[in-house]
Design a protein around this motif. Structure first.
Motif, PDB file in Angstrom:
ATOM      1  N   PHE A 191     -38.025 -25.208   8.524  1.00  0.00           N
ATOM      2  CA  PHE A 191     -37.346 -24.997   7.250  1.00  0.00           C
ATOM      3  C   PHE A 191     -37.855 -23.754   6.548  1.00  0.00           C
ATOM      4  CE2 PHE A 191     -36.951 -29.362   8.373  1.00  0.00           C
ATOM      5  CZ  PHE A 191     -35.703 -29.757   7.918  1.00  0.00           C
ATOM      6  N   GLN A 192     -37.108 -23.394   5.499  1.00  0.00           N
ATOM      7  CA  GLN A 192     -37.436 -22.173   4.777  1.00  0.00           C
ATOM      8  C   GLN A 192     -38.806 -22.261   4.116  1.00  0.00           C
ATOM      9  OE1 GLN A 192     -34.339 -21.037   2.124  1.00  0.00           O
ATOM     10  NE2 GLN A 192     -35.523 -19.426   1.150  1.00  0.00           N
ATOM     11  N   ARG A 193     -39.034 -23.377   3.413  1.00  0.00           N
ATOM     12  CA  ARG A 193     -40.352 -23.544   2.810  1.00  0.00           C
ATOM     13  C   ARG A 193     -41.211 -24.398   3.726  1.00  0.00           C
ATOM     14  NH1 ARG A 193     -39.514 -25.882  -2.842  1.00  0.00           N
ATOM     15  NH2 ARG A 193     -41.776 -26.083  -2.818  1.00  0.00           N
TER      16      ARG A 193
ATOM     17  N   MET B 128     -34.364 -22.018  12.978  1.00  0.00           N
ATOM     18  CA  MET B 128     -35.301 -21.609  11.933  1.00  0.00           C
ATOM     19  C   MET B 128     -34.513 -21.056  10.757  1.00  0.00           C
ATOM     20  SD  MET B 128     -38.276 -19.712  14.036  1.00  0.00           S
ATOM     21  CE  MET B 128     -39.314 -20.582  15.188  1.00  0.00           C
ATOM     22  N   ASP B 129     -34.704 -21.677   9.597  1.00  0.00           N
ATOM     23  CA  ASP B 129     -33.985 -21.236   8.406  1.00  0.00           C
ATOM     24  C   ASP B 129     -34.905 -20.390   7.542  1.00  0.00           C
ATOM     25  OD1 ASP B 129     -32.297 -20.839   6.343  1.00  0.00           O
ATOM     26  OD2 ASP B 129     -31.838 -22.960   5.993  1.00  0.00           O
ATOM     27  N   GLU B 130     -34.757 -19.098   7.620  1.00  0.00           N
ATOM     28  CA  GLU B 130     -35.611 -18.163   6.867  1.00  0.00           C
ATOM     29  C   GLU B 130     -37.080 -18.552   6.958  1.00  0.00           C
ATOM     30  OE1 GLU B 130     -34.174 -16.908   3.029  1.00  0.00           O
ATOM     31  OE2 GLU B 130     -32.322 -18.011   3.340  1.00  0.00           O
ATOM     32  N   PRO B 131     -37.619 -18.615   8.146  1.00  0.00           N
ATOM     33  CA  PRO B 131     -38.989 -19.131   8.284  1.00  0.00           C
ATOM     34  C   PRO B 131     -40.032 -18.210   7.667  1.00  0.00           C
ATOM     35  CG  PRO B 131     -38.253 -18.196  10.353  1.00  0.00           C
ATOM     36  CD  PRO B 131     -37.059 -18.182   9.426  1.00  0.00           C
TER      37      PRO B 131
ATOM     38  N   LYS C   2     -24.976 -19.792   5.837  1.00  0.00           N
ATOM     39  CA  LYS C   2     -25.840 -19.711   7.017  1.00  0.00           C
ATOM     40  C   LYS C   2     -26.623 -20.999   7.208  1.00  0.00           C
ATOM     41  CE  LYS C   2     -28.057 -16.281   5.183  1.00  0.00           C
ATOM     42  NZ  LYS C   2     -27.392 -16.194   3.871  1.00  0.00           N
ATOM     43  N   SER C   3     -27.243 -21.452   6.121  1.00  0.00           N
ATOM     44  CA  SER C   3     -28.022 -22.690   6.236  1.00  0.00           C
ATOM     45  C   SER C   3     -27.114 -23.861   6.581  1.00  0.00           C
ATOM     46  CB  SER C   3     -28.744 -22.996   4.925  1.00  0.00           C
ATOM     47  OG  SER C   3     -29.609 -21.949   4.594  1.00  0.00           O
ATOM     48  N   THR C   4     -25.957 -23.890   5.962  1.00  0.00           N
ATOM     49  CA  THR C   4     -25.025 -24.979   6.227  1.00  0.00           C
ATOM     50  C   THR C   4     -24.663 -25.022   7.706  1.00  0.00           C
ATOM     51  OG1 THR C   4     -24.124 -24.646   4.018  1.00  0.00           O
ATOM     52  CG2 THR C   4     -22.819 -25.959   5.545  1.00  0.00           C
TER      53      THR C   4
HETATM   54 MG    MG Z   1     -30.010 -20.803   3.180  1.00  0.00          MG
END
Ligand code: MG
Ligand code: ATP
Lengths: 258, 356
Positions: A91-93, A172-175, A43-45
């Motif tokens: 990003f996620q973090r 948004m990656d796992e925000p 997913k992130s890729t």
């Molecule tokens: Mg990911």
């Protein structure tokens, strides 16, 4: 202010390792699209392939075609920085710039794009922080370090920073993965608000969240480690969660819901 | 620190070499406390805390080490000052402003002015030349060079740091002098209207030569420390900048340089420390004259450390006291520089402390 993203037969590689295989999907303007699937399925890729952040890593490359309103994102003549300005990313973090104040963080993207006039920057800072539901909490301490905020506030600051440059699409990656339920709800509300202006694609592990916020959902999966991830099903969120057409989708969703 | 040999003993032969008192203090695996039997999580009553534990031992050790540093420093300072004061009292000229060094005469006359000026000017030249180049190399190594190139290049630069300064001094005097002389002539021709590049010659063994040799010596220190600092920039901040549409250089300006600034300042200070204290390379490359002059390219120049090396042999009692006094001035200069740097680093400290 919002554009259509179209992926056809996109495969992304890390060196010789193929992380996703042959993904095709169309994301309509001013919609929220959720990408779900097990960890490591790409997913992130895929998300990072959309704004050309994938190629920042050494030896990373993609095959296939990605367009934004029919312009090829990977056209060799295209200015990569323009692509990234058009397609913002959260990003996620939370990753506010640690050396900058809240204000400087909010306008960092504008400064990068050559905006120097104080009044313009002030307006943009206020507008984006308001849009990110953060203004009331920080308006009295704009000159304090951005990294001194709570995790949820930092993530909203990052969202403000992203939308301050008025992109067409926000990825948004796992925000919300590092946030408490209240901050999560605040960010979900925010997404609804932003939907009027931006096309939003969000990766999430939280099935309820996908069901709550998104118009369409894409389910990625992977047969086993070492295999590339694939887009198994892509349809209206309603349909994915009530009546998925693929057995794998149903297993994944019901497995999670118990 | 003298206790550390027991470490190697421990690693080979258990706690054989440890005295009984140590065995109690350092535990060596068998706790003397009330934690007698498993389970580790405890079961019965809350045990008493042990009176002599590893904890107490280490606290004592580190306190002793800290106190020792203070004692040594105070002892050195007392010794130096007690030597310097009589010499300065015997000085028939003003120690701070006089520009000759004749402390061994019947009426000693010496002053620090030329030396301090030379020390400061050569170090300044070294920094002005070395720091931009060092930062450029460090950024190239961390953000532009392919890894295949970066690793060996970084290694070569670290090697440069290991070359003894006398080698640099001889090289500077015998080989580097000619190019610097040519360069000085050129500077004099085109920029002679600037006092620092004026004069009639001769050129060669000048502050410029000394400063440039120092620059080469300072370069590897600043480069390898800055490289380490730049490598520590959080990848997620770099990605944040790129995702906002920054070019590579803009990313470096937004994320890498501000984050690394305190570290770079520290690196520059270490380099400056080396430049200020450098002795033999300057003794070999400077012209050793006693004029107070800001001219950088005419033969001449002197420095505190070089003068100590040059004059120590034939110094009598007052002469040695005078040299020690000059050393104290060097110490004061270094201290001022360091404190300024610290002030700069601390100014935006909250921004770093809150960085997760
Ligand atoms: Mg990911
Ligand atoms: N920098 C990288 N170098 C090499 N392989 C990578 C890299 N990043 C990810 N991968 C691999 O690519 C595949 C897809 O990873 P990706 O991060 O896209 O998964 P994901 O779906 O986002 O997972 P998660 O839900 O855990 O975030 C995984 O097999 C992963 O090991």
């Amino acid at each position: 202010m919002a554009k259509r993203i179209e992926a056809s037969n996109v495969s992304s590689y890390y060196g010789s390792f193929k992380a996703i295989d042959n993904v095709s999907m169309t994301v309509e303007p001013k919609t929220i699209t959720a990408l779900i699937g097990p960890s490591g399925c790409g997913k992130s890729t895929f998300l990072r392939s959309i704004n050309r952040m994938h190629e920042v890593l050494p030896n990373a490359r993609i095959e296939g075609r990605l367009t934004i309103d029919d312009q090829n994102i990977y056209d060799p003549d295209v200015d990569i920085t323009a692509v990234r300005r058009m397609i913002g990313m959260v990003f996620q973090r939370p990753n506010p710039f640690p050396t900058m104040s809240i204000y400087e963080n909010a306008v960092a993207g504008l400064k990068l794009n050559g905006v120097k006039k104080k009044s313009l920057l002030d307006d943009a800072a206020e507008k984006s922080l308001r849009s990110a539901n953060l203004w009331d909490e920080v308006k009295d301490r704009l000159d304090r370090p951005g990294a001194g905020l709570s995790g949820g506030q930092q993530q909203r600051l990052c969202i403000a920073r992203t939308i301050a440059v008025e992109p067409q699409v926000v990825l948004m990656d796992e925000p919300c993965s590092a946030l408490d339920p209240i901050s999560t709800l605040a960010i979900e509300d925010l997404m609804f608000k932003l939907k009027d202006r931006f096309t939003i694609i969000i990766v999430t592990h939280n099935m309820q969240q996908a069901a709550r916020v998104s118009d369409k959902t894409g389910f990625f999966s992977i047969d086993k480690t070492g295999e590339p991830g694939r887009l198994i099903e892509y349809a209206d969120t309603q349909k994915i969660f009530s009546n998925p057409s693929q057995k794998k989708t149903e297993d994944y969703i019901t497995g999670r819901f118990g | 620190m003298g206790d550390y040999p027991s470490r190697s003993v421990n690693s080979t032969a258990g706690h054989l070499g440890v005295t009984p008192r140590h065995a109690q203090g350092a535990g060596s695996g068998v706790s003397p406390s009330a934690y007698e039997e498993p389970p580790i999580g405890g079961g019965g009553a809350l045990p008493k805390k042990s009176r002599f534990s590893l904890e107490t031992g280490f606290r004592g050790l580190s306190t002793a080490a800290g106190a020792m540093v203070l004692v040594i420093i105070v002892a050195i300072a007392v010794f130096l000052i007690s030597k310097a004061i009589p010499a300065i009292q015997a000085d028939s000229e003003n120690f701070l402003t006089y520009n000759r060094w004749s402390p061994n005469e019947a009426t000693p006359a010496f002053g620090i002015a030329v030396l301090a000026l030379g020390t400061v000017l050569t170090s300044l030249i070294a920094l002005v030349v070395a720091v931009p180049i060092a930062l450029g190399i460090a950024l190239f190594l961390t953000h532009y060079a392919p890894r295949r190139l970066a690793t060996p290049l970084g290694f070569v630069i670290d090697l440069l740091a290991a070359v003894p300064s006398v080698v640099f001094g001889l090289w500077g005097r015998d080989l580097f002098q000619q190019p610097v002389r040519d360069f000085s002539v050129w500077l004099n021709h085109y920029f002679g209207w600037l006092p620092i590049f004026g004069g009639e010659g001769p050129f060669g063994q000048s502050l410029m030569l000394g400063g440039l040799v120092l620059a080469i010596m300072v370069l590897p220190i600043v480069t390898s420390l800055s490289r380490e600092v730049f490598q520590q920039t959080p990848g997620m901040n770099e990605e944040a900048a790129l995702a906002l549409g920054a070019t590579k250089w803009e990313m470096i300006r937004t994320a890498v340089l501000p984050y690394g600034k305190p570290g770079v300042i520290a690196a520059v200070m270490l380099g400056l420390g080396r430049a200020l204290g450098e002795t033999i390379a300057l003794a070999l490359t400077l012209g050793i004259t006693w004029e107070i002059s800001f001219n950088l390219i005419q033969t001449g120049g002197n420095s505190i450390a070089a003068n100590i090396a040059n004059s120590f042999n034939e110094a009598n009692d007052t002469g040695r006291g005078a040299l020690i006094a000059s050393g104290l001035v060097l110490f004061a200069i270094t201290l001022i520089v360091n404190m300024t740097a610290r002030a700069i680093i601390y100014r935006r400290r909250e921004f770093r402390d809150s960085a997760a």
